[in-house]
Design a protein around this motif. Structure first.
Motif, short mmCIF file in Angstrom:
data_model
loop_
_atom_site.label_atom_id
_atom_site.label_comp_id
_atom_site.label_asym_id
_atom_site.label_seq_id
_atom_site.Cartn_x
_atom_site.Cartn_y
_atom_site.Cartn_z
N TYR A 56 1.12 -52.19 25.40
CA TYR A 56 1.22 -52.13 26.89
C TYR A 56 0.39 -52.98 27.54
CZ TYR A 56 4.29 -47.92 26.07
OH TYR A 56 5.07 -47.16 25.52
N GLU A 60 -3.12 -46.56 31.95
CA GLU A 60 -3.85 -45.31 32.78
C GLU A 60 -3.75 -44.18 31.98
OE1 GLU A 60 -3.61 -45.91 36.52
OE2 GLU A 60 -4.80 -48.00 36.67
N HIS A 75 4.52 -32.57 40.04
CA HIS A 75 3.45 -33.76 39.82
C HIS A 75 2.64 -34.14 40.96
CE1 HIS A 75 6.76 -34.27 36.65
NE2 HIS A 75 5.72 -33.63 36.10
N LYS A 81 -8.61 -39.94 36.88
CA LYS A 81 -8.56 -40.98 35.93
C LYS A 81 -9.78 -40.78 34.80
CE LYS A 81 -7.92 -45.91 35.27
NZ LYS A 81 -7.97 -47.15 36.03
N TRP A 108 -1.89 -36.74 31.72
CA TRP A 108 -0.88 -37.72 32.27
C TRP A 108 -1.30 -39.31 31.62
CZ3 TRP A 108 -2.89 -41.86 34.74
CH2 TRP A 108 -4.21 -41.59 35.34
N PHE A 110 0.00 -43.37 32.26
CA PHE A 110 0.63 -44.26 33.25
C PHE A 110 0.94 -45.75 32.43
CE2 PHE A 110 0.75 -46.76 37.34
CZ PHE A 110 2.07 -46.26 37.55
N ASN A 113 2.07 -49.61 34.74
CA ASN A 113 2.26 -49.64 36.36
C ASN A 113 3.64 -48.96 36.72
OD1 ASN A 113 -0.34 -50.24 37.25
ND2 ASN A 113 0.10 -52.15 36.93
N THR A 114 4.29 -48.38 35.84
CA THR A 114 5.93 -48.05 36.08
C THR A 114 6.08 -46.65 35.93
OG1 THR A 114 6.79 -49.04 34.42
CG2 THR A 114 6.71 -50.35 36.28
N GLN A 115 5.81 -46.34 34.62
CA GLN A 115 6.22 -44.76 34.17
C GLN A 115 5.00 -43.91 33.80
OE1 GLN A 115 7.83 -46.08 30.40
NE2 GLN A 115 8.23 -43.72 29.67
N TYR A 116 5.13 -42.76 34.59
CA TYR A 116 4.25 -41.72 34.25
C TYR A 116 4.95 -40.85 33.17
CZ TYR A 116 0.97 -41.95 38.07
OH TYR A 116 -0.29 -42.58 38.62
N GLU A 117 3.99 -40.36 32.26
CA GLU A 117 4.49 -39.33 31.34
C GLU A 117 3.41 -38.15 31.34
OE1 GLU A 117 6.71 -39.47 29.22
OE2 GLU A 117 7.49 -41.54 29.49
#
Length: 149
Positions: A56, A60, A75, A81, A108, A110, A113-117
């Motif tokens: 990736y 983060e 959420h 962080k 969490w 990230f 810069n597009t997908q949180y898990e």
């Protein structure tokens, strides 16, 4: 007619298989670990990032914390962080908590810069503030200064 029936069957199947409303998105990409070193005002939270971060451009990770479990389900908790991974593990010290309070937390990650898990939601309770003797937290007596002559 057969296409319409097939479409209706697919839609109904999706409705029955779908997620619980407001449930957290859990992922194998991040794990919520244990809470340790719990005091009246702080905790150390542990997590694991299960992705190859070299795949990736931007990663983060950290913890989301709230006194309200519904906020985490949506959420929408306070996000902290973390700065360092040790292998796949990270830990984060959270300060400024209230004594004798239940908190919910989840890890969490990230990605790009597009997908949180999100990991599963867990809980801990900060300890009660000691108003008495430090040797016996259940005591109602305050230790007094003394001298030996």
């Amino acid at each position: 007619m057969k296409k319409l029936c097939s479409l209706l069957i697919c839609v109904m199947a999706l409705l029955f298989v779908g997620c619980e409303p407001n449930a957290p998105a859990t992922s194998s990409k991040v794990e919520t670990g244990a809470a340790s070193d719990i005091t009246t005002e702080s905790v150390v939270l542990h997590g694991v990032v299960n992705v190859d971060i070299s795949q990736y451009d931007d990663v983060e990770f950290g913890m989301m914390v709230s006194e309200d479990k519904a906020e985490l389900n949506a959420h929408d908790g306070e996000m902290y962080k973390a700065k360092v991974l040790i292998g796949k593990d990270f830990e984060l010290t959270i300060d400024g908590l209230s004594p004798e309070t239940k908190y919910y937390y989840c890890a969490w990650v990230f990605l790009n810069n597009t997908q949180y898990e999100f990991g599963v939601i867990k809980e801990f309770v900060t300890i009660k503030e000691n108003a008495g003797n430090t040797d016996n937290p259940k005591s109602n007596y305050t230790a007094k200064a003394f001298s030996v002559s």
